[in-house]
Design a protein around this motif. Structure first.
Motif, mmCIF file in Angstrom:
data_model
loop_
_atom_site.group_PDB
_atom_site.id
_atom_site.type_symbol
_atom_site.label_atom_id
_atom_site.label_comp_id
_atom_site.label_asym_id
_atom_site.label_seq_id
_atom_site.Cartn_x
_atom_site.Cartn_y
_atom_site.Cartn_z
ATOM 1 N N ALA A 400 0.835 -1.202 0.000
ATOM 2 C CA ALA A 400 0.000 0.000 0.000
ATOM 3 C C ALA A 400 0.866 1.247 0.000
ATOM 4 O O ALA A 400 0.605 2.201 -0.740
ATOM 5 N N TRP A 401 1.914 1.240 0.822
ATOM 6 C CA TRP A 401 2.801 2.400 0.893
ATOM 7 C C TRP A 401 3.492 2.609 -0.454
ATOM 8 O O TRP A 401 3.587 3.736 -0.958
ATOM 9 N N CYS A 402 3.992 1.533 -1.056
ATOM 10 C CA CYS A 402 4.681 1.639 -2.349
ATOM 11 C C CYS A 402 3.752 2.184 -3.429
ATOM 12 O O CYS A 402 4.141 3.053 -4.221
ATOM 13 N N GLN A 403 2.525 1.662 -3.480
ATOM 14 C CA GLN A 403 1.600 2.089 -4.533
ATOM 15 C C GLN A 403 1.179 3.536 -4.345
ATOM 16 O O GLN A 403 1.063 4.287 -5.322
ATOM 17 N N VAL A 404 0.943 3.959 -3.100
ATOM 18 C CA VAL A 404 0.597 5.358 -2.850
ATOM 19 C C VAL A 404 1.735 6.272 -3.294
ATOM 20 O O VAL A 404 1.496 7.331 -3.903
ATOM 21 N N ARG A 405 2.976 5.881 -3.022
ATOM 22 C CA ARG A 405 4.118 6.695 -3.461
ATOM 23 C C ARG A 405 4.137 6.832 -4.979
ATOM 24 O O ARG A 405 4.372 7.920 -5.525
ATOM 25 N N ALA A 406 3.925 5.734 -5.689
ATOM 26 C CA ALA A 406 3.924 5.788 -7.147
ATOM 27 C C ALA A 406 2.801 6.682 -7.658
ATOM 28 O O ALA A 406 2.997 7.507 -8.568
ATOM 29 N N ASP A 407 1.617 6.548 -7.084
ATOM 30 C CA ASP A 407 0.460 7.326 -7.536
ATOM 31 C C ASP A 407 0.640 8.818 -7.238
ATOM 32 O O ASP A 407 0.363 9.672 -8.093
ATOM 33 N N VAL A 408 1.077 9.137 -6.027
ATOM 34 C CA VAL A 408 1.225 10.537 -5.627
ATOM 35 C C VAL A 408 2.371 11.206 -6.365
ATOM 36 O O VAL A 408 2.250 12.346 -6.834
ATOM 37 N N MET A 409 3.492 10.502 -6.517
ATOM 38 C CA MET A 409 4.699 11.116 -7.058
ATOM 39 C C MET A 409 4.814 10.993 -8.571
ATOM 40 O O MET A 409 5.754 11.516 -9.165
ATOM 41 N N ARG A 410 3.871 10.272 -9.210
ATOM 42 C CA ARG A 410 3.844 10.132 -10.667
ATOM 43 C C ARG A 410 5.156 9.571 -11.223
ATOM 44 O O ARG A 410 5.604 9.944 -12.304
ATOM 45 N N VAL A 461 -3.954 9.263 -10.272
ATOM 46 C CA VAL A 461 -3.014 10.381 -10.245
ATOM 47 C C VAL A 461 -3.716 11.737 -10.299
ATOM 48 O O VAL A 461 -3.260 12.701 -9.664
ATOM 49 N N ASP A 462 -4.806 11.854 -11.031
ATOM 50 C CA ASP A 462 -5.493 13.150 -11.114
ATOM 51 C C ASP A 462 -6.077 13.555 -9.759
ATOM 52 O O ASP A 462 -5.987 14.718 -9.349
ATOM 53 N N ASP A 463 -6.694 12.598 -9.069
ATOM 54 C CA ASP A 463 -7.232 12.897 -7.743
ATOM 55 C C ASP A 463 -6.111 13.308 -6.785
ATOM 56 O O ASP A 463 -6.271 14.242 -5.988
ATOM 57 N N TYR A 464 -5.000 12.612 -6.871
ATOM 58 C CA TYR A 464 -3.886 12.958 -5.987
ATOM 59 C C TYR A 464 -3.259 14.302 -6.357
ATOM 60 O O TYR A 464 -2.795 15.043 -5.491
ATOM 61 N N ASP A 465 -3.252 14.624 -7.647
ATOM 62 C CA ASP A 465 -2.764 15.952 -8.046
ATOM 63 C C ASP A 465 -3.604 17.056 -7.398
ATOM 64 O O ASP A 465 -3.076 18.066 -6.915
ATOM 65 N N ALA A 466 -4.912 16.866 -7.391
ATOM 66 C CA ALA A 466 -5.799 17.867 -6.806
ATOM 67 C C ALA A 466 -5.581 17.980 -5.295
ATOM 68 O O ALA A 466 -5.543 19.091 -4.737
ATOM 69 N N LEU A 467 -5.417 16.838 -4.624
ATOM 70 C CA LEU A 467 -5.204 16.868 -3.177
ATOM 71 C C LEU A 467 -3.818 17.424 -2.845
ATOM 72 O O LEU A 467 -3.642 18.121 -1.832
ATOM 73 N N TYR A 468 -2.848 17.149 -3.690
ATOM 74 C CA TYR A 468 -1.494 17.686 -3.495
ATOM 75 C C TYR A 468 -1.499 19.210 -3.595
ATOM 76 O O TYR A 468 -0.788 19.897 -2.849
ATOM 77 N N ALA A 469 -2.290 19.764 -4.497
ATOM 78 C CA ALA A 469 -2.394 21.219 -4.605
ATOM 79 C C ALA A 469 -2.926 21.826 -3.303
ATOM 80 O O ALA A 469 -2.474 22.885 -2.858
ATOM 81 N N VAL A 470 -3.872 21.127 -2.670
ATOM 82 C CA VAL A 470 -4.382 21.589 -1.375
ATOM 83 C C VAL A 470 -3.282 21.496 -0.316
ATOM 84 O O VAL A 470 -3.122 22.391 0.520
ATOM 85 N N TYR A 471 -2.534 20.408 -0.356
ATOM 86 C CA TYR A 471 -1.426 20.225 0.598
ATOM 87 C C TYR A 471 -0.435 21.389 0.513
ATOM 88 O O TYR A 471 -0.019 21.938 1.545
ATOM 89 N N LYS A 472 -0.067 21.768 -0.700
ATOM 90 C CA LYS A 472 0.915 22.852 -0.854
ATOM 91 C C LYS A 472 0.398 24.178 -0.309
ATOM 92 O O LYS A 472 1.169 24.996 0.199
ATOM 93 N N ASP A 473 -0.905 24.386 -0.399
ATOM 94 C CA ASP A 473 -1.490 25.604 0.184
ATOM 95 C C ASP A 473 -1.609 25.499 1.704
ATOM 96 O O ASP A 473 -1.494 26.493 2.421
ATOM 97 N N ALA A 474 -1.841 24.282 2.179
ATOM 98 C CA ALA A 474 -2.125 24.099 3.601
ATOM 99 C C ALA A 474 -0.893 24.286 4.478
ATOM 100 O O ALA A 474 -0.998 24.809 5.598
ATOM 101 N N VAL A 475 0.279 23.869 3.996
ATOM 102 C CA VAL A 475 1.477 23.946 4.847
ATOM 103 C C VAL A 475 1.796 25.380 5.266
ATOM 104 O O VAL A 475 1.912 25.672 6.463
#
Length: 501
Positions: A400-410, A461-475
């Protein structure tokens, strides 16, 4: 050791000291692990941000693990042709002329030296100096413990301390002590710390031989050459087969470290740029947090420690709410790329429909978002994307950890055939030093064998791209609140007694 060169039965004794465990293993010249033993280590942080460990506990643990190997098979130690040790860095061990520690080691989690860091940064126009910087910690000892500081002859890393105990010789390598070397050269105010540097040798160089008179069973290793290796990151990257240009590495242990290897130096804000030798440079660095978020969340969810790994997998197997939860993974402040000990973690977007499964996935995703942020900054500085990510450490054992990394990091995520890349990297160093391989590059080709590959899933990947954009604003939005909370202390009397409810 009584074995001719090239004896197929020969092994090297490898040791990998991480933040949460010490692991030893016997590895043959092809990279096959013959035997291993491990024990848990503990790094605590008190309310003042101080984190210390008696380094003699590491030495005793090392002896105990080697004894465990010998107890399982008394003949194993007779196969040892050399010794190689890697370990956590940014942990300062001060030793005297005889190699004895003069005080407890200050670990990489320690953030006490904020005032000293500010003073030194004002006087030094160059590398950023923060509370995690080794020179700030040395300045703290110099100021608060002058009598102890005066007894110190060398400052070494934990791996070097074990080597001192084995050989009697204090030495280290330029990669492990890079941050200290960056500020102590020249004639500036910080040059006074230069006298604490031990002799620096290449990672594949021999330090010395195991001395005589050590306690059993280490006495059986007398005369064995001891090789330098380097910090646990560099050595694990070698063991993952990622010590080559265009490769990214991501190692998840107690803390997490990520970087990009390139053939030329690249400078990125908040990231470390270190000459890794052999014509390689890395851009990236260590986080303050890592796989320890899993036991933290498991405890918070009432999971029994003995069943933690299984129970966390069970949490991930539950049904997720369609609205995501975002996790900021800064439970202990953060190093790259913020270098801010007062950052704090947070769950954002919580609603009544969310449960432990949503929190578990948010933890994995939040750590992956943090890693993506570092990798993107490194890639921009290097001017090229990573070909793939070699993934190691405890996190690599989880699909699960490996697959999430691949999906999030493209990026494709590749896991090695052996789940002990630190031990494999140590083996590559030792066998190269012994002459079995002409170079570390040749040793890497044979010893580091990839096993599993995880490709990014197009439907994620598209869903994670959208959530990653929120992450960058949230920090940056959450940072001021985190800073205010980090300085607050609540009086015990504010708790409402149960009898008054």
């Amino acid at each position: 050791m009584g074995h001719p060169v090239g004896d197929a039965s020969e092994t090297v004794l490898c040791c990998d000291m991480g933040g949460s465990s010490l692991r030893v293993g016997l590895v043959d010249r092809r990279g096959d692990v013959v035997a291993t033993a491990a024990c848990a280590l503990t790094l605590t942080v008190d309310s003042h941000g101080q984190s210390e460990v008696d380094p003699n506990l590491w030495w005793q643990a090392f002896q105990d693990l080697v004894a465990s190997l010998a107890a399982d098979n008394p003949d194993l130690l007779r196969t040892v042709a050399g010794v190689s040790i890697c370990g956590m860095t940014r942990t300062q061990v001060l030793v005297d002329e005889e190699g004895s520690a003069v005080r407890p080691a200050i670990t990489w989690r320690d953030s006490r030296a904020g005032i000293e860091a500010a003073d030194l940064a004002a006087a030094h126009d160059g590398e950023s100096i923060d509370a995690f910087h080794p020179v700030a910690r040395l300045a703290w000892i110099e100021r608060h413990e002058p009598e102890i500081f005066a007894k110190a002859r060398f400052v070494v890393d934990p791996k070097d301390y074990l080597a001192v105990k084995l050989t009697g010789r204090a030495a280290s390598d330029k990669i492990s002590l890079a941050r200290l070397l960056a500020v102590t050269g020249g004639e500036g105010a910080l040059s006074r710390f230069c006298s604490l540097l031990p002799q620096l040798v290449e990672p594949s160089a021999m330090i010395d031989h195991v001395g005589a008179g050590l306690p059993q069973p280490l006495d059986a290793l007398a005369g064995c050459p001891v090789f330098m290796a380097s910090n646990d990151t560099w050595t694990a990257v070698l063991g993952l087969g990622a010590l080559r240009p265009g490769m990214a590495y991501n190692i998840v242990g107690t803390s997490e470290v990520l970087g990009l290897v390139s053939s030329r130096p690249a400078v990125a804000q908040g990231l470390m740029s270190v000459d890794w030798g052999l014509g390689f440079h890395q851009t990236g660095g260590p986080s303050q947090n890592g796989a320890d978020v899993i036991p933290w969340l498991s405890r918070a969810c009432g999971v029994d420690r003995q069943d933690m790994a299984v129970s966390f997998s069970g949490l991930l197997a539950g049904e997720r709410h369609p609205q995501p939860v975002l996790f900021l993974p800064f439970l202990q402040g953060e190093r790259v790329p913020y270098w801010d000990p007062d950052l704090r973690g947070a769950f954002l977007g919580l609603a009544t429909g969310h449960g432990p499964t949503d929190l578990a996935w948010a933890v994995l995703e939040g750590a992956a978002f943090s890693a993506r942020f570092v990798l993107e900054r490194a890639e921009a500085a290097a001017g090229e994307p990573a070909k793939e990510i070699r993934f190691g450490g405890g996190g690599a054992r989880s699909e699960a950890w490996c697959q999430v990394r691949a999906d999030v990091m493209r990026r494709p995520v590749v896991v090695g055939a052996c789940d002990e890349p630190g031990l494999l990297g140590c083996a590559a160093v030792a066998w190269t030093g012994l002459g079995d391989y002409a170079s570390l590059a040749e040793a890497q080709e044979t010893i580091a064998r990839p096993s599993r590959r995880f490709e990014p899933r197009p439907d994620r990947v598209d869903d994670y791209d959208a959530l990653y954009a929120v992450y960058k604003d949230a920090v940056p939005a959450a940072a001021p609140i985190a800073h205010r909370l980090a300085t607050m202390r609540t009086a015990k009397g504010l708790a409402v007694p149960a009898s008054s409810s």
